[in-house]
Design a protein around this motif. Structure first.
Motif, mmCIF file in Angstrom:
data_model
loop_
_atom_site.group_PDB
_atom_site.id
_atom_site.type_symbol
_atom_site.label_atom_id
_atom_site.label_comp_id
_atom_site.label_asym_id
_atom_site.label_seq_id
_atom_site.Cartn_x
_atom_site.Cartn_y
_atom_site.Cartn_z
ATOM 1 N N GLY A 183 10.498 4.482 -6.930
ATOM 2 C CA GLY A 183 11.189 5.683 -7.339
ATOM 3 C C GLY A 183 11.121 6.829 -6.350
ATOM 4 O O GLY A 183 11.364 7.984 -6.727
ATOM 5 N N ARG A 184 10.818 6.560 -5.111
ATOM 6 C CA ARG A 184 10.750 7.598 -4.082
ATOM 7 C C ARG A 184 11.757 7.280 -2.975
ATOM 8 O O ARG A 184 12.311 6.174 -2.896
ATOM 9 N N MET A 222 10.250 -0.473 4.540
ATOM 10 C CA MET A 222 9.522 0.601 3.860
ATOM 11 C C MET A 222 10.451 1.493 3.038
ATOM 12 O O MET A 222 10.047 2.046 2.019
ATOM 13 N N GLU A 223 11.707 1.616 3.472
ATOM 14 C CA GLU A 223 12.676 2.329 2.626
ATOM 15 C C GLU A 223 12.809 1.627 1.278
ATOM 16 O O GLU A 223 12.815 2.278 0.219
ATOM 17 N N TYR A 249 0.825 -1.212 0.000
ATOM 18 C CA TYR A 249 0.000 0.000 0.000
ATOM 19 C C TYR A 249 0.859 1.262 0.000
ATOM 20 O O TYR A 249 0.365 2.354 0.267
ATOM 21 N N VAL A 250 2.150 1.112 -0.295
ATOM 22 C CA VAL A 250 3.098 2.206 -0.092
ATOM 23 C C VAL A 250 2.751 3.442 -0.922
ATOM 24 O O VAL A 250 2.985 4.580 -0.486
ATOM 25 N N ARG A 251 2.181 3.272 -2.110
ATOM 26 C CA ARG A 251 1.918 4.432 -2.960
ATOM 27 C C ARG A 251 0.879 5.367 -2.330
ATOM 28 O O ARG A 251 0.871 6.564 -2.633
ATOM 29 N N VAL A 255 5.472 11.994 4.981
ATOM 30 C CA VAL A 255 5.698 10.823 5.845
ATOM 31 C C VAL A 255 7.109 10.895 6.427
ATOM 32 O O VAL A 255 8.078 11.146 5.705
ATOM 33 N N ILE A 256 7.210 10.667 7.726
ATOM 34 C CA ILE A 256 8.502 10.602 8.409
ATOM 35 C C ILE A 256 8.570 9.292 9.171
ATOM 36 O O ILE A 256 7.641 8.956 9.915
#
Length: 385
Positions: A44-45, A36-37, A10-12, A19-20
């Motif tokens: 691409g983020r 999550m990294e 669901y990362v997108r 987000v931090i």
């Protein structure tokens, strides 16, 4: 079913907000932020990840000051009422909306689905959309959707030929047999289809108001009578002790038309002990209803083209209620995680799909209601695969 709540899938959705991540350098839970990294990098983020030097599962004072400063800046910036870029990523229509983008139908549940949309400002603004594993979607960025030009996957989508006097505030786009998206006058409601809040799996029925329907009769099968009695008591006890609630309970003979309209029905028993199970499993196309996909007699239980021994085997399933297709009917199940999964809430996720067959000759335990002979999904039209 792990994919239902597993965050990397669901990362997108996190791209829609600042987000931090924070981890203590020595905290074993740093692995979660590392995962999550990687998920961010895959798309691409880059994830902002602040690490407290020498810390375990607690904040370093300098890290905390940095985080609070970043949060304050984000609050001061605020968020646009209508963001120009929206990302939706899901595997189920239970979680199907972000801002002005909503998925209405998927091609295949439990596979990754995406909608990425952006508004290009202009005299006639352009809404560009790309999709994956989505067959119907809704866009609501403007009060007058005719005032925008819409493209999906690089192809322009024309509005309906006859324009209504009142401009629509939403565009419903559906993928046709030609593989292209077309603008509909309204979301079609012909036939059964998996949709938000009516997409399964079994556990989904317990996320909205439900009524437990207990049998007023006795099953002719002693094994089934014993199994149903145990599992029903087990479910009611679990609902009270784990979910801190008292379930609504009625005998089958007392269920009203209003109950059928208002609640998901959780039916316990067999066709000869529960009159509602008998009624629903007796329906067919001639009755004008969407019949349950099972045939159930004293000897034979048939699911699609597969037969099981009804004397020792029990169906568990969720399905749109033939008497009210806007609500579920569940047969012989509560939430499908059990005591063996309570040691951490990360295990308290669905353990079965839309249907299952249980061998009652194996006693229920902390992991299962019996020996699992099979479990599967209905397709996007609620038909057996």
């Amino acid at each position: 079913m792990w994919g239902m709540y597993d965050v990397p899938g669901y990362v997108r959705n996190l791209f829609n907000v600042p987000v931090i991540a924070y981890s203590g350098e020595l905290d074993k839970q740093i692995q979660a932020a590392r995962v999550m990294e990687e998920a961010y990098l895959h798309h691409g983020r880059r994830l902002t990840h602040i690490i407290g030097p020498g810390m375990g599962h607690s904040y370093h004072k300098d890290s905390l000051a940095d985080i609070l400063s970043r949060l304050a800046e984000a609050v001061d910036r605020g968020q646009a009422a209508r963001p120009t870029h929206v990302h939706l990523q899901t595997r189920t229509l239970r979680y199907n909306k972000v801002h002005w983008v909503q998925a209405l139908r998927l091609e295949h549940h439990w596979q990754e689905a995406r909608i990425d949309a952006r508004i290009i400002p202009n005299q006639k603004p352009v809404v560009e959309v790309t999709t994956q594993n989505v067959t119907m979607l809704e866009l609501t960025p403007f009060e007058d959707m005719y005032a925008a030009t819409i493209s999906v996957n690089g192809r322009s989508v024309k509005p309906p030929g006859v324009l209504k006097l009142k401009a629509p505030a939403r565009a419903i786009l559906s993928k046709g047999s030609d593989g292209e998206f077309h603008w509909l006058q309204k979301a079609t409601a012909d036939g059964l289809a998996k949709r938000h809040g009516l997409q399964g799996p079994i556990d989904d029925a317990f996320l909205s108001p439900f009524l437990v329907v207990v049998p007023s009769g006795t099953s002719s099968n002693p094994l089934a009578e014993r199994w149903v009695g145990f599992e029903l008591d087990h479910f009611l006890h679990r609902w009270e002790s784990l979910y801190r609630g008292h379930a609504r309970v009625k005998p089958d003979k007392d269920v009203t038309a209003e109950d059928i309209q208002q609640y998901n029905l959780v039916l316990w028993g067999t066709p000869d002990s529960n009159s509602l199970i008998h009624r629903l499993t007796s329906l067919g196309p001639r009755d004008g209803n969407h019949a349950l996909p099972i045939q159930w007699s004293d000897q034979v239980l048939q699911l699609g083209n597969q037969q099981y021994d009804a004397s020792t085997q029990m169906p568990i399933l969720v399905y749109p209620n033939p008497l009210n297709p806007d609500r579920y009917v569940v047969i012989n199940s509560g939430p499908t995680h059990r005591e063996g999964h309570d040691r951490t809430n990360s295990l308290q996720n669905p353990k079965l799909l839309d249907w299952a067959i249980i061998d009652m000759s194996q006693l229920p335990d902390r992991e299962s209601a019996g020996k699992l002979l099979g479990t599967g999904l209905f397709d996007e039209s609620w038909q057996l695969r």
